[in-house]
Design an enzyme around this catalytic site. Structure first.
Site, PDB file in Angstrom:
ATOM      1  N   SER A  26       0.825  -1.200   0.000  1.00  0.00           N
ATOM      2  CA  SER A  26       0.000   0.000   0.000  1.00  0.00           C
ATOM      3  C   SER A  26       0.869   1.264   0.000  1.00  0.00           C
ATOM      4  O   SER A  26       1.710   1.427  -0.886  1.00  0.00           O
ATOM      5  CB  SER A  26      -0.969  -0.043   1.183  1.00  0.00           C
TER       6      SER A  26
ATOM      7  N   GLU B  43     -10.079  -3.545  -5.976  1.00  0.00           N
ATOM      8  CA  GLU B  43      -9.567  -2.444  -5.147  1.00  0.00           C
ATOM      9  C   GLU B  43      -9.483  -1.165  -5.963  1.00  0.00           C
ATOM     10  O   GLU B  43      -9.165  -1.180  -7.160  1.00  0.00           O
ATOM     11  CB  GLU B  43      -8.211  -2.783  -4.532  1.00  0.00           C
TER      12      GLU B  43
ATOM     13  N   HIS C 154      -7.620  -5.176  -1.494  1.00  0.00           N
ATOM     14  CA  HIS C 154      -6.369  -4.462  -1.238  1.00  0.00           C
ATOM     15  C   HIS C 154      -5.485  -5.245  -0.264  1.00  0.00           C
ATOM     16  O   HIS C 154      -5.945  -5.687   0.786  1.00  0.00           O
ATOM     17  CB  HIS C 154      -6.724  -3.096  -0.650  1.00  0.00           C
TER      18      HIS C 154
END
Length: 309
Positions: free
Chosen positions: A144, A238, A268
């Site tokens: 991320s 996502e 995600h």
């Protein structure tokens, strides 16, 4: 792979309550830690240390052999997360790759906005090199925001004249703080975790009134020439899917060896759900093999890919 597991995970993620009023950064950090923290796996010893002037967590798996090292950068929207919240994920990757790892507690926004995290990533990377780690024995991974930070760290290292590591693996990297990828809107209903507003709020806190298209903030707009082989894994469900796709495309256009994997029906950073989602375990195995295959000759698995399980 298990459709039942994917559906159960999607339902679980959608069941998380949403606050009626925007939570404070501290409340978001507490919620993030409560939801995501998993301890280092069995067979992985964790130790507190300092790297690049920041607290860090060493993760030493009993599978480690040779001089290989893994630098891990955690996710959390540049607002939340820590080496402790990601000890499980980083430790699992380290265990499967047979590498000693270190995860850095870089500074978080809004108290420390951009480019504080990049400065900390570069300081950690620089210290690993200056204390004797051969860059060809060093690999990097992140998820991320930590994935975007990983690329930004290597861009900063390139500008500082430092050598690049052997390889990089990224899980659902956030690399466009301008939010111009089509999936930020088209995947909003499919994403069980984030909305466009959620991601925009993180960007507001990290960059504020600064240039969100700056290469070290949004590496999807950077010249990636000279970066090491790159593995990018993302889920189809996502809002940040296009970040991963466009990063891989930019890397390929800049003559960087790149592999892109998009998992159907997955959210995600689905790798966080190892041990309860078959796709997560398989993805971590592939990432581990990718990293070790690019290590220097001192690692027993260098240059050798094991069959996919």
């Amino acid at each position: 792979m298990s459709r039942h597991q994917r559906d159960a995970l999607d339902a679980l993620l959608r069941s998380a309550p949403r606050a009626e009023t925007p939570p404070t950064p501290e409340e978001q950090r507490e919620g993030f830690a409560a939801a995501l923290t998993r301890p280092a796996p069995d067979g992985v010893v964790s130790r507190r240390t300092v790297l690049g002037g920041r607290p860090a967590l060493e993760l030493d798996p009993d599978t480690a052999s040779g001089p290989g090292r893994l630098l891990y950068l955690h996710g959390g929207g540049y607002l939340a997360g820590s080496p402790d919240t990601h000890a499980g994920l980083a430790g699992e990757l380290a265990r499967r790759a047979g590498l000693r790892a270190v995860s850095v507690d870089y500074r978080l926004a809004p108290e420390h906005p951009f480019p504080a995290a990049v400065d900390d990533g570069l300081a950690a990377y620089r210290e690993l090199l200056s204390t004797g780690t051969d860059p060809q024995d060093l690999v990097l991974a992140g998820d991320s925001a930590g994935g975007g930070l990983g690329i930004a760290t290597l861009l900063a290292a390139r500008e500082a004249g430092l050598p690049q590591p052997a390889a990089v693996a990224l899980f659902s990297p956030w690399v466009d703080l301008t939010l111009t990828g089509g999936s930020i809107r088209s995947k909003e209903g499919a994403d069980p975790i984030f909305t466009e507003a959620d991601v925009r709020a993180y960007a507001d806190l990290y960059v504020g009134a600064g240039d969100r298209a700056a290469p070290l903030a949004s590496p999807v707009f950077a010249d990636l020439a000279g970066l090491p082989p790159l593995l990018v894994q993302a889920g189809a469900n996502e809002v940040l899917l296009d970040d991963a796709v466009r990063l891989a495309g930019r890397a390929g256009a800049d003559d960087v060896e790149v592999t892109l994997e998009v998992g159907p029906g997955l959210p995600h950073v689905y790798q966080l759900h190892y041990g309860r989602l078959e796709e997560a375990d398989a993805a971590l195995d592939r990432a581990a093999r990718f990293l070790t295959a690019h290590l220097g000759a001192g690692h027993p698995d260098a240059g050798r890919l094991a069959p996919v399980r």
